[in-house]
Design an enzyme around this catalytic site. Structure first.
Site, PDB file in Angstrom:
ATOM      1  N   ASP A  81      -5.339  -0.796   5.176  1.00  0.00           N
ATOM      2  CA  ASP A  81      -4.693  -2.049   5.499  1.00  0.00           C
ATOM      3  C   ASP A  81      -5.879  -3.298   5.804  1.00  0.00           C
ATOM      4  OD1 ASP A  81      -2.559  -4.099   6.366  1.00  0.00           O
ATOM      5  OD2 ASP A  81      -3.437  -3.871   8.640  1.00  0.00           O
ATOM      6  N   SER A  82      -5.273  -4.353   5.580  1.00  0.00           N
ATOM      7  CA  SER A  82      -6.331  -5.576   5.557  1.00  0.00           C
ATOM      8  C   SER A  82      -7.031  -5.718   7.134  1.00  0.00           C
ATOM      9  CB  SER A  82      -5.607  -6.748   5.601  1.00  0.00           C
ATOM     10  OG  SER A  82      -4.651  -7.038   6.569  1.00  0.00           O
ATOM     11  N   CYS A 103       0.261  -1.684   4.349  1.00  0.00           N
ATOM     12  CA  CYS A 103       0.265  -3.214   4.439  1.00  0.00           C
ATOM     13  C   CYS A 103       1.237  -3.463   3.451  1.00  0.00           C
ATOM     14  CB  CYS A 103      -1.175  -3.573   3.998  1.00  0.00           C
ATOM     15  SG  CYS A 103      -1.237  -5.388   3.749  1.00  0.00           S
ATOM     16  N   GLU A 126      -4.572  -9.054  15.416  1.00  0.00           N
ATOM     17  CA  GLU A 126      -6.088  -8.940  15.111  1.00  0.00           C
ATOM     18  C   GLU A 126      -6.811  -8.924  16.574  1.00  0.00           C
ATOM     19  OE1 GLU A 126      -8.121  -7.476  12.265  1.00  0.00           O
ATOM     20  OE2 GLU A 126      -5.709  -6.980  11.991  1.00  0.00           O
ATOM     21  N   CYS A 146       5.919  -6.853   7.822  1.00  0.00           N
ATOM     22  CA  CYS A 146       4.254  -6.745   7.895  1.00  0.00           C
ATOM     23  C   CYS A 146       3.936  -5.715   9.094  1.00  0.00           C
ATOM     24  CB  CYS A 146       3.637  -8.189   8.425  1.00  0.00           C
ATOM     25  SG  CYS A 146       1.951  -8.104   8.842  1.00  0.00           S
ATOM     26  N   HIS A 168       1.605  -5.365  10.806  1.00  0.00           N
ATOM     27  CA  HIS A 168       0.890  -5.987  12.251  1.00  0.00           C
ATOM     28  C   HIS A 168       1.929  -6.232  13.207  1.00  0.00           C
ATOM     29  CE1 HIS A 168      -2.622  -6.561   9.790  1.00  0.00           C
ATOM     30  NE2 HIS A 168      -3.357  -7.163  10.956  1.00  0.00           N
TER      31      HIS A 168
HETATM   32  N1  DGL Z   1      -0.641  -5.922   7.631  1.00  0.00           N
HETATM   33  C1  DGL Z   1      -0.365  -6.676   6.627  1.00  0.00           C
HETATM   34  C2  DGL Z   1       0.819  -6.563   5.992  1.00  0.00           C
HETATM   35  O1  DGL Z   1       1.509  -5.712   6.241  1.00  0.00           O
HETATM   36  C3  DGL Z   1      -0.852  -8.342   6.288  1.00  0.00           C
HETATM   37  C4  DGL Z   1      -1.833  -8.753   7.110  1.00  0.00           C
HETATM   38  C5  DGL Z   1      -2.687  -9.693   6.859  1.00  0.00           C
HETATM   39  O2  DGL Z   1      -2.163 -11.101   6.488  1.00  0.00           O
HETATM   40  O3  DGL Z   1      -3.739  -9.462   6.290  1.00  0.00           O
HETATM   41  O4  DGL Z   1       1.451  -7.397   5.058  1.00  0.00           O
END
Ligand code: DGL
Length: 262
Positions: A9-10, A72, A151, A183, A185
């Site tokens: 993931d990012s 992600c 984050e 997402c 997150h």
């Molecule tokens: N966790 C990422 C997703 O599912 C996105 C987070 C980011 O913008 O880096 O899209």
């Protein structure tokens, strides 16, 4: 050869998927990489995200990953197709907003989808809508502040609540009874989302289904439940946030990952 499930993931969002994979496969060896030095991905172009995701996948494969989960939505939208073509022998599992179960269960016919701006721009989302949204009204909202809050493990308190309200109100005002978390997150904000949206809104998180898919493709795992964490950002900060957000701890030091261009 022992299977190693690489998870990418990012940032820390994919830990929501990691938690579900662990529930499904408690003995599997997991290797999680967060590209925090280049996060957030959701405000980048899909071409940039595709390149970064390819680099991150290569990094995990070079360190023994035998299966890759792109935990992600943004990275999946940008890169999944190309990654499968590039590494035909590696099973890749990705994420897409779970519009299908939402369209089946909505009573009002109005579905909200929260994700990143990049995810909404991808062909994958257009194709999900075309295939699965039949008959339903789909309201989309990009919520970049939610990514930042997660984050920094700021998933409660007045600022987080205000951001959740600001993003959800336009969706709720138009009668959505189902909210798709597009997402990885966002599952960490579920208690706040529930508090703001109320009991009549059903929240759809695809992570458990993704974990079941990982379990199907990573057939013979035979691991020892080992977990390696790595980040291109600050390892100490990553360790702390992983624990605060998800109670995730590794017995080993968090690895630092560096890219040639950073
Ligand atoms: N966790 C990422 C997703 O599912 C996105 C987070 C980011 O913008 O880096 O899209």
């Amino acid at each position: 050869m022992t299977a190693v499930i690489g998870i990418f993931d990012s940032g820390v969002g994919g830990l929501s998927v990691l938690t579900e994979i662990r529930r499904e496969l408690p003995d599997a060896d997991l290797f999680y990489l967060a590209d925090q030095a280049r996060a957030p991905y959701g405000v980048r172009t899909l071409a940039e995200v595709a390149e970064m995701t390819a680099e991150a996948s290569r990094w995990l494969l070079d360190r023994g990953a035998t299966t890759i989960t792109i935990a992600c939505n943004t990275a999946s939208a940008a890169a999944l197709h190309a990654l499968r073509a590039k590494h035909p022998d590696v099973p890749f599992v990705g994420m897409e907003p779970a519009v299908k179960p939402a369209a089946v269960s909505t009573a009002t016919g109005v579905i909200g989808v929260v994700a990143t701006a990049a995810t909404f721009q991808g062909e994958l989302f257009a194709s999900v809508l075309q295939r699965h949204a039949t008959g339903a009204t789909v309201l989309t909202r990009a919520c970049p502040r939610w990514v930042e809050l997660v984050e920094s493990a700021e998933v409660e308190g007045p600022e987080a609540r205000q951001q959740v309200e600001a993003c959800l109100e336009p969706i709720l005002d138009r009668g959505a009874d189902t909210l798709v978390l597009g997402c990885t997150h966002f599952p960490f904000l579920v208690p706040l989302i529930e508090a703001v949206a109320g009991p009549r809104v059903r929240i759809v998180d695809p992570s458990p289904a993704v974990a079941r898919q990982v379990s199907r493709v990573a057939s013979s795992t035979g691991g020892s439940g080992r977990l390696i964490l790595a980040t291109s950002g600050d390892p100490e900060r990553f360790r702390r946030v992983a624990y605060e957000l998800a109670g995730i701890e590794s017995l080993e030091p968090v690895l630092a990952c560096t890219w040639n261009d950073s």
